[in-house]
Each structure stands twice: as structure tokens, then as C-alpha cells.
Design an enzyme around this catalytic site. Structure first.
Site, PDB file in Angstrom:
ATOM      1  N   SER A  53       0.850  -1.135   0.019  1.00 30.83           N
ATOM      2  CA  SER A  53       0.132   0.123   0.067  1.00 30.83           C
ATOM      3  C   SER A  53       0.898   1.171   0.010  1.00 30.83           C
ATOM      4  O   SER A  53       1.499   1.466  -0.769  1.00 30.83           O
ATOM      5  CB  SER A  53      -0.972  -0.134   1.197  1.00 30.83           C
ATOM      6  OG  SER A  53      -2.031   0.693   0.975  1.00 30.83           O
TER       7      SER A  53
ATOM      8  N   HIS B 262      -2.341  -1.092  -4.731  1.00 34.07           N
ATOM      9  CA  HIS B 262      -3.963  -1.194  -5.017  1.00 34.07           C
ATOM     10  C   HIS B 262      -4.418   0.476  -4.797  1.00 34.07           C
ATOM     11  O   HIS B 262      -3.453   1.115  -4.305  1.00 34.07           O
ATOM     12  CB  HIS B 262      -4.595  -1.826  -3.765  1.00 34.07           C
ATOM     13  CG  HIS B 262      -4.321  -1.409  -2.446  1.00 34.07           C
ATOM     14  ND1 HIS B 262      -5.056  -0.259  -1.871  1.00 34.07           N
ATOM     15  CD2 HIS B 262      -3.759  -2.003  -1.420  1.00 34.07           C
ATOM     16  CE1 HIS B 262      -4.594  -0.347  -0.945  1.00 34.07           C
ATOM     17  NE2 HIS B 262      -3.810  -1.214  -0.447  1.00 34.07           N
TER      18      HIS B 262
END
Length: 240
Positions: free
Chosen positions: A123, A146
Site C-alpha cells: 500500500s 492497490h
């Protein structure tokens, strides 16, 4: 009965114990340590668990507090006793703005900086992983790319979605600027629907992260330290 000449005195032993306690206390509080070998002084900083930003992480979660790391990075940059910075990451991600702020600070440092991903750089850990002047990842580590996500109450207004889009674009711009992966490739990896069971995105292992240009090299501590020492030597040669 006489003590051997090379045996430390009680005062020396006490001094060594206090120094050891100080080092351990510093590691516990800031997850960092300064080391010196053969005249080369390196500051090692670890970013572990969740990057804690504006909100305190829940009990039981390991967290790296960004308000503690910011002044520490300034100190490393300005302290003449430190010649380079090694950042070791094993993070699940966390606060987007806090993580990006730390990544920008590391990327803007003049001193040699190397990052090493162990375990995971997920992340918002991705910008942190590419923020150094050279990046490494061990083969067994993984990185998750993501879209920006948020938990809790969300106001369903155009401004909210525009904020998400703009923040995601800032992350993509930063990562593409500090790695060899293009912005379009990163955006495509972010939106893959067939990689993660309960989300969209892409999980990369060490070899894959290097192959797509996200990380510079596959390697561990030895390679990361060797690279940092070489960068320090080259920087000092230029300043002579």
C-alpha cells in the site's frame, strides 16, 4: 587476588551497561540505530507495521508514528556524524498522507539513502520503498499495489471522489518518478480485478517487483549496505 589486566573495571562495566541500555531504549522508542564501522557511520531506520498518521492505530497493532520519524529524518540529514541512511521496511501500509509525507522527505535528502523491503512493502509502503536513491527487496518479500481506500464514514459527494482520484494520482506520480515503472503500468496494476480475493490490485514478490521496474535490485542486508557504503564513498570523493 589480582584481576587480569584486560578485565574491565566496575566503572567501565557500568558505563558499558548504561550505553547498552541507551541504545536499546532508542531502538524501542524510534525503531532505529546509528552504527559505525571502519570510519563509515550509517543511520538505520525501520518502518514496521502500520504507518500511523492523524489517527492512533488500534491497540495490539504495531505502528510507526510519522510525527516521530519526521524530526528524526531531519536530524539524520543535518547531523555531520551520519553519512548515509538505510531504511528497512516491513509495513502493511497505513495513513496515506503520513506515508507520502515520509516518502517525500526521504526522497528529498541529499545524503545517500538506500531502502530495503523485508517481509512486505504494501500500500503506502510502496512510495516509501522507492523513496531511496537505490532500492532493494529480498526474494520472499511482497508488495501490494492497490487504489486508495478509506474506512469509516464516507460522504458520498463528488468532492470526496475527486479527492480520492487526486490523491491516487499524486501517489502514482511519486512512485513513477522514483522508480522505473511507468505511471500507466502502475495504474493498470492498481486496478487488476483477478489478483486479490477481496479487493482490486496486484501482489508482487521480490523478483516481480524488480522485473516491472518498481524496485532496483533483488538483495538483502549485505547488498543494501554495500551499495550504501559505495554511495557514501562516491559522495565524499565528489566533495574533496
Amino acid at each position: 587476588m589480582f584481576e587480569p589486566k584486560d578485565s574491565p573495571s566496575a566503572s567501565e562495566t557500568e558505563k558499558q551497561n548504561k550505553e547498552t541500555e541507551k541504545i536499546l531504549d532508542n531502538i524501542e522508542k524510534s525503531s532505529s540505530i546509528a552504527v559505525k564501522n571502519n570510519g563509515v557511520s550509517i543511520y538505520c531506520l525501520s518502518i514496521i507495521g502500520q504507518v500511523e498518521g492523524h489517527y492512533i492505530a488500534p491497540d495490539g497493532h504495531k505502528a510507526t508514528k510519522y510525527e516521530q520519524i519526521i524530526p528524526l529524518l531531519v536530524s539524520v540529514e543535518e547531523n555531520i556524524d551520519f553519512q548515509g541512511l538505510l531504511v528497512i521496511l516491513n509495513t502493511m501500509g497505513g495513513d496515506v498522507e503520513a506515508g507520502l509525507a515520509l516518502a517525500e522527505l526521504i526522497a528529498s535528502m541529499k545524503k545517500p539513502t538506500v531502502t530495503l523491503v523485508l517481509g512486505g512493502g504494501h500500500s503506502i509502503g510502496v512510495p516509501l520503498a522507492v523513496a531511496g536513491k537505490r532500492s532493494f527487496i529480498v526474494p520472499s518479500a511482497t508488495m501490494t499495489v492497490h487504489p486508495v481506500r478509506i474506512s469509516g464514514t464516507v460522504i458520498g459527494a463528488p468532492q470526496t471522489y475527486r479527492y480520492f482520484r487526486d490523491m491516487q494520482d499524486r501517489i502514482l506520480t511519486f512512485v513513477s518518478r522514483h522508480s522505473h515503472a511507468s505511471k500507466d503500468e502502475l495504474a493498470a496494476m492498481m486496478m487488476r480485478p483477478d489478483e486479490i480475493a477481496n479487493d482490486v490490485g496486484t501482489i508482487l514478490d521480490g523478483e516481480e517487483a524488480v522485473r516491472v521496474g518498481l524496485i532496483d535490485e533483488v538483495g538483502g542486508l549485505d547488498q543494501a549496505l554495500a551499495c550504501l557504503k559505495k554511495m557514501i564513498s562516491e559522495a565524499e570523493a565528489q566533495n574533496i
